[in-house]
Every structure is written in C-alpha cells, then in structure tokens.
Enzyme design. Structure first.
Site, PDB file in Angstrom:
ATOM      1  CG  HIS A  55     -11.727 127.501  95.117  1.00 10.56           C
ATOM      2  ND1 HIS A  55     -10.534 125.977  95.612  1.00 10.56           N
ATOM      3  CD2 HIS A  55     -12.946 127.069  95.753  1.00 10.56           C
ATOM      4  CE1 HIS A  55     -11.051 125.838  96.498  1.00 10.56           C
ATOM      5  NE2 HIS A  55     -11.909 125.760  97.045  1.00 10.56           N
TER       6      HIS A  55
HETATM    7  O1  RIB Z   1     -13.048 122.812  93.493  1.00 11.19           O
HETATM    8  C1  RIB Z   1     -13.294 124.511  93.683  1.00 11.19           C
HETATM    9  C2  RIB Z   1     -14.026 124.177  91.368  1.00 11.19           C
HETATM   10  O2  RIB Z   1     -15.436 123.794  91.906  1.00 11.19           O
HETATM   11  C3  RIB Z   1     -14.533 126.501  91.901  1.00 11.19           C
HETATM   12  O3  RIB Z   1     -14.896 126.132  90.705  1.00 11.19           O
HETATM   13  C4  RIB Z   1     -16.046 125.855  92.667  1.00 11.19           C
HETATM   14  O4  RIB Z   1     -17.098 127.008  91.793  1.00 11.19           O
HETATM   15  C5  RIB Z   1     -16.286 124.257  92.319  1.00 11.19           C
HETATM   16  O5  RIB Z   1     -16.848 124.583  91.017  1.00 11.19           O
END
Ligand code: RIB
Ligand code: CA
Length: 310
Positions: free
Chosen positions: A243
């Site tokens: 992500h």
């Molecule tokens: O949904 C993914 C996000 O949520 C990323 O930033 C992960 O670190 C969590 O914070």
C-alpha cells in the site's frame, strides 16, 4: 533536476516503514525535509518511535521526526495492530533510537513548513489517517493551496474496503479528517485499494529483495513476509498488497500508474458505511483530485529493488 522537497506523514506501520526505506534511499530524487507521525496502525508513541527506528536503520537521522495526533478528530480510535504486530513493525527487532523526535508538535511544524516555503514547492505524502493534515488545514486554510501536491494512500472504490466491507483503514480511522483534506482544494493524488491491490508481495519479489543483502533490503523483505503471513488467510488475496510505498514509487516514477480526475466525498456518519470514499468521476471539473486506477506491480517492485540496491 533538484530533489523534490517532501514531508511524509505516516503511522509506521509495516508498509509505512517500507515507504520510508524507499524514500530515504533516493536522496538525489527526494529531499525528505521531515517525517510527521500520527496514531493509526498502533498508538502515537509507537508510530513516533518506529519512525525514529526506521530513520536510524536507513542512516538518515538528518530528517527530523515530529510526533502528531494521538487520535482522530471525532470518532473513537481504531488501530490495525492485527496487520502490523504489537510493536507496529512486525518482526523487526525493536531498539531505543539514538536520536528521538524533535517535538510533539507535528501540526505546527506542518503549518510553518508549508507557509514558509515558496508556494508550490512542498510535496506531502500521507500514508496514515489524515488527522495531522486536516488539523493543519483547519489552522491555516491557505496551506492547502500552497502545496505542490498531496499524495495519499487511502480509500477504495471498485475494491471495496479492507477494515470494513465499505471502507479502507486510513479513511475509516479518521473519516472527518479525510473529508476536510479532500475538500481543501489542494492538488491531491490518491492511491486507494483499487491501485495498491495491483501491487502484490509475491514470494519471488520478496526473495529478490532479500537477495540484495543490505540491512535495509533484508528488513523490507522481512516486513513483506510478515504481511504475507498475516494476510495469507484473507479470502481472495494472492500476496499482501504493497500500500504505502505506492505513494513514493509514484513520486519517483509517475508512469507506473494511471489516473482519472475525480471528486471524493467521505461518509462521516452512519454505522455500516462510515469511512466509505465516494469517488465520483463524472463532473470532476471543480476538483484537483486524481484517483489511481492502474498500477504496474512489476514496475513498482523493480523500482523498489533498484533503489534499495543503490
Ligand atoms: O489500508 C492500508 C493502509 O492502512 C496503510 O497505510 C497501512 O499502513 C494502514 O495504515
Ligand atoms: Ca500507513
């Protein structure tokens, strides 16, 4: 070309840590002015400490760390410890960093840094709940328009949610803050699950990272393996999505992604759909927001491996 001035607001966090390692590995391309931290994946004291740990592991103690909000603007706090481990850094050994945070005042730092820089020079990458950024915009509404760009990891459209059926974690954790930021008029590039789910940590990619052999690359491989193990049993997932590093990969190589102009509204009330991002592609004229629709997963991992090999 001069390196791009960049502030990273984050909640490290396994994937935030990889995003930081990537950003720190590119001093000729990204001028990391500061890290600001926010409570999210784990509590605010841990995300601040974790940012200092990753900074030290990356050999970049030149970048100051400022601790920010310990909770969301309105809703009750919700963490994501099940995906990041009790420390927030999964399997990594935890140590007391040699250099600590500058202060607990991330929001005043953000306001000062943005207002005192020439207009259009600062890029802000946001990879956690947007509490600090929203608070800065509430204090200084002019700040939004002075940014070169905000690059956000958050939201979901075609992919559905990852913390509830309707919402992605960063938005769900502080929907009111996200609504403030999306309505701020700043130029915003958003990497939701629609894009990050196209970038998966396969065993071959993890092995390629580990083979680099540096402490930073080995740490990234261990973090990705931890996520792969944690998410192994989630139906429909084939490899843990990468992500937060997508925000940094975009800043380094924008052509790895495709975008559509849009308007984004956030559900800030209700129970079932709290934190939902309504990403509207029709009539985006009044908005300066772009939604990432495509990501080149091979390209993102090639970039990560290339930069961590330098
Ligand atoms: O949904 C993914 C996000 O949520 C990323 O930033 C992960 O670190 C969590 O914070
Ligand atoms: Ca994060």
């Amino acid at each position: 070309m001069a390196p791009k001035p960049l502030i990273i607001d984050c909640d490290p966090g396994v994937d935030d840590a990889i995003a930081l390692f990537l950003a720190f590995a590119c001093p000729d391309e990204l001028d990391v002015r500061a890290i600001t931290t926010v409570a999210g994946n784990v509590g605010g004291a841990l995300t601040a400490r974790n940012a200092c740990i990753i900074r030290e592991m990356a050999g970049r103690e030149d970048a100051p760390v400022f601790r920010g909000a310990d909770g969301p603007l309105v809703r009750e706090p919700v963490d994501a410890g099940e995906f990041h481990g009790a420390t927030g850094l999964g399997p990594l050994p935890i140590f007391e960093p040699a250099t600590s945070i500058v202060s607990d005042y991330a929001v005043p730092y953000l306001v000062d840094a943005i207002l005192n820089a020439p207009a259009g020079t600062i890029t802000l990458a946001v990879t956690g709940p947007m509490t600090n950024v929203a608070s800065a915009f509430e204090i200084a509404p002019d700040a939004a328009g002075r940014l070169r760009e905000i690059v956000v990891m958050g939201g979901a459209r075609s992919e559905g949610g990852n913390i509830t059926a309707s919402a992605e974690y960063n938005i769900y954790a502080d929907p009111h803050a996200a609504q403030i930021v999306f309505a701020s008029g700043a130029p915003i590039t958003v990497f939701g699950l629609d894009a990050t789910h196209q970038v998966r940590s396969t065993p071959a990619r993890i092995a390629a990272l580990r083979a680099i052999g540096t402490p930073q690359a080995r740490a990234c491989a261990e973090l990705l393996q931890f996520s792969a193990d944690v998410e192994r049993n989630i139906p429909g997932l084939h490899g843990a999505p990468l992500h937060d590093p997508c925000t940094i990969a975009y800043l380094l190589q924008p052509d790895l992604f495709d975008f559509l102009p849009c308007r984004i509204e956030v559900e800030t009330e209700g129970r079932v759909a709290l934190g939902h991002t309504a990403v509207e592609f029709r009539d985006p004229a009044a908005s300066r927001t772009r939604w990432a629709t495509r990501a080149d997963g091979d390209g993102v991992f090639s970039l990560l491996i290339d930069r961590l090999s330098r």
